[in-house]
Design an enzyme around this catalytic site. Structure first.
Site, mmCIF file in Angstrom:
data_model
loop_
_atom_site.group_PDB
_atom_site.id
_atom_site.type_symbol
_atom_site.label_atom_id
_atom_site.label_comp_id
_atom_site.label_asym_id
_atom_site.label_seq_id
_atom_site.Cartn_x
_atom_site.Cartn_y
_atom_site.Cartn_z
ATOM 1 C CD1 TRP A 1 49.563 29.561 43.341
ATOM 2 C CD2 TRP A 1 48.001 28.893 41.882
ATOM 3 N NE1 TRP A 1 48.394 30.159 43.698
ATOM 4 C CE2 TRP A 1 47.406 29.766 42.821
ATOM 5 C CE3 TRP A 1 47.199 28.353 40.878
ATOM 6 C CZ2 TRP A 1 46.068 30.121 42.779
ATOM 7 C CZ3 TRP A 1 45.863 28.707 40.832
ATOM 8 C CH2 TRP A 1 45.305 29.577 41.768
ATOM 9 C CG ASP B 1 47.558 28.902 35.206
ATOM 10 O OD1 ASP B 1 46.844 29.885 34.917
ATOM 11 O OD2 ASP B 1 47.779 28.546 36.384
ATOM 12 C CB ALA C 1 47.720 33.732 36.473
ATOM 13 C CE LYS D 1 46.922 37.249 41.226
ATOM 14 N NZ LYS D 1 47.752 36.203 41.704
HETATM 15 C C1 LIG Z 1 49.623 30.472 38.478
HETATM 16 C C2 LIG Z 1 48.245 30.953 38.781
HETATM 17 N N1 LIG Z 1 47.226 30.467 38.083
HETATM 18 C C3 LIG Z 1 45.976 30.865 38.301
HETATM 19 C C4 LIG Z 1 45.680 31.797 39.269
HETATM 20 C C5 LIG Z 1 44.225 32.097 39.433
HETATM 21 O O1 LIG Z 1 43.820 33.287 39.869
HETATM 22 P P1 LIG Z 1 42.326 33.726 40.045
HETATM 23 O O2 LIG Z 1 41.443 32.522 40.178
HETATM 24 O O3 LIG Z 1 42.328 34.567 41.252
HETATM 25 O O4 LIG Z 1 41.974 34.492 38.795
HETATM 26 C C6 LIG Z 1 46.713 32.332 40.045
HETATM 27 C C7 LIG Z 1 46.466 33.286 41.127
HETATM 28 O O5 LIG Z 1 47.249 33.530 42.007
HETATM 29 C C8 LIG Z 1 48.038 31.904 39.785
HETATM 30 O O6 LIG Z 1 49.081 32.376 40.457
#
Ligand SMILES: Cc1ncc(COP(=O)(O)O)c(C=O)c1O
Length: 398
Positions: A130, A211, A213, A246
């Site tokens: 990401w 991570d 998510a 999400k």
């Molecule tokens: C792989 C991954 N990690 C972390 C996040 C963090 O999301 P947020 O800060 O919006 O909770 C995302 C969001 O798209 C993601 O795809």
């Protein structure tokens, strides 16, 4: 002071969003931005969230400060969701949890802690990963490295190459792993691969930073946490960054958490004190609204049941679309095998076309995806799948 600042090039996804909004063609399809969409193309507030939110508004008596570690009820509920209520690290008193502004906040907080504990440790990221991992982690001053991950030829993981690279990682390196629904590739580790990763990390004394998510959007709440729970149970130390954006649909409420597994309760306490200090210097305190909603959902039986149904509906829709898109593409582009898309998990997959073809999809067919051909599967719907597959077939013809 600011006269000599140069403009930075905006994130291409923002330009893509703007171009999509400005496109008047009614057939346009947005596969760019990474949010879940339902069959109507909406990203609605979940019914369980709305209900928890209304009850919260009625009973909330203060907006007073809550503290740098955030809402303790949320922290406890989310660590049990992530690790499972009877996880051995929880039973041993080795887990400490801190609420953070989204998964991004949790990633950054984890990076800041690593920087304090072991500033020379590099963080190794999958290739690809990401895009925001880079600024979030390098922003703390840590060195970043890479390990091979996605195998474009199979749509799976280059597992042997990944292991070989991790085998060469410097001592005390941090390995960033996606718990499930790998973004941007959709290629996840199997359970036996997680066990091999565990053995390597343990033997080489690396630190996993996981991570998570997309818990619940791949194979299920427990299934998607398999690797995270395994590593947290078997290793002396681990870090997990969790996002509620999400699976609770709370994107803009900035709700997430960082979980630290320490070697002993005393070591975990010391690390927690550092996390609290670091959070105080970053954002002082995380926003409470989303966390209070998640706490209510996870701790009130009927709300939890309703939320689980909603997560199941999101997951089933994505999985159904994956099969349907493979079927449609097989019919219209028989010369090319897109079957890998059905075997992948979560919202994202690489279609596997080049940047010129991506541009042709956008300019000739109003189908929007990032240049690397990452597409958000949830941006498709029954009503536009056939149109999408025809557009891909035309672009492949050249
Ligand atoms: C792989 C991954 N990690 C972390 C996040 C963090 O999301 P947020 O800060 O919006 O909770 C995302 C969001 O798209 C993601 O795809």
């Amino acid at each position: 002071m600011f006269e000599r600042l140069e403009s930075v090039v905006p994130d291409p996804i923002l330009g893509l969003m703007a171009a999509y909004r400005a496109d008047p063609d009614p057939r346009k399809v947005d596969l760019g931005i990474g949010v879940y969409r339902d069959e109507h193309g909406e990203t609605p507030v979940l019914a369980s969230v709305r209900q928890a939110e209304s009850a919260l508004l009625a009973r909330e008596t203060t907006k007073s400060y809550i503290g740098p570690a955030g809402n303790p009820g949320f922290n406890q509920a989310i660590e049990q969701l992530v690790l499972g209520a009877s996880h051995p690290a929880l039973a041993a008193g080795r887990v400490r949890s801190v609420q953070a502004p989204g998964g991004c906040g949790a990633l950054r907080l984890g990076a800041e802690l690593i920087r304090v504990a072991s500033p020379e440790s590099p963080v190794l990221l999958s290739t690809p990963t990401w895009a925001n991992h880079t600024p979030l982690l390098a922003g703390s001053g840590l060195q970043l490295g890479r390990y091979p991950y996605y195998d474009a030829a199979t749509g799976g993981v280059q597992f042997e190459a990944m292991l070989a690279a991790l085998e060469q990682a410097p001592a005390r390196a941090v390995v960033l792993l996606h718990a499930s629904c790998h973004n941007p590739t959709g290629a996840d580790l199997t359970q036996s691969q997680w066990r091999e990763v565990l053995a390597l990390i343990s033997r080489r004394r690396l630190l996993p930073f996981i991570d998570m998510a997309y818990q619940g959007l791949g194979d299920g709440i427990d299934e998607d946490a398999f690797g995270l729970r395994l590593l947290a149970a078997e290793l002396p130390e681990a870090l997990c960054a969790v996002s509620c954006s999400k699976n609770f649909g709370l994107y803009r409420e900035r709700t997430g958490s960082l979980h630290l597994i320490g070697e002993s309760p005393a070591a975990a306490d010391a690390a927690l004190s550092q996390l609290v200090r670091l959070a105080r210097g970053l954002w002082s305190m995380p926003p409470d609204h989303g966390a209070a909603i998640v706490q209510a959902i996870l701790t009130e039986g009927p709300l939890r049941a309703q939320w689980l149904e909603e997560v199941t509906a999101m997951r089933s829709r994505i999985r159904g679309l994956r099969h349907e898109v493979v079927r449609q593409l097989a019919e219209r582009c028989p010369q090319r095998d897109f079957g890998f898309i059905a075997g992948q998990r979560g919202m994202f997959s690489y279609l596997g076309i080049d940047a010129v073809q991506v541009r042709a999809l956008r300019e000739r067919h109003h189908v929007y995806m990032t240049e690397d051909s990452r597409m958000n599967i949830a941006g498709l719907r029954r009503g536009n799948l056939e149109y999408f597959a025809r557009a891909v077939a035309e672009v492949l013809k050249g």
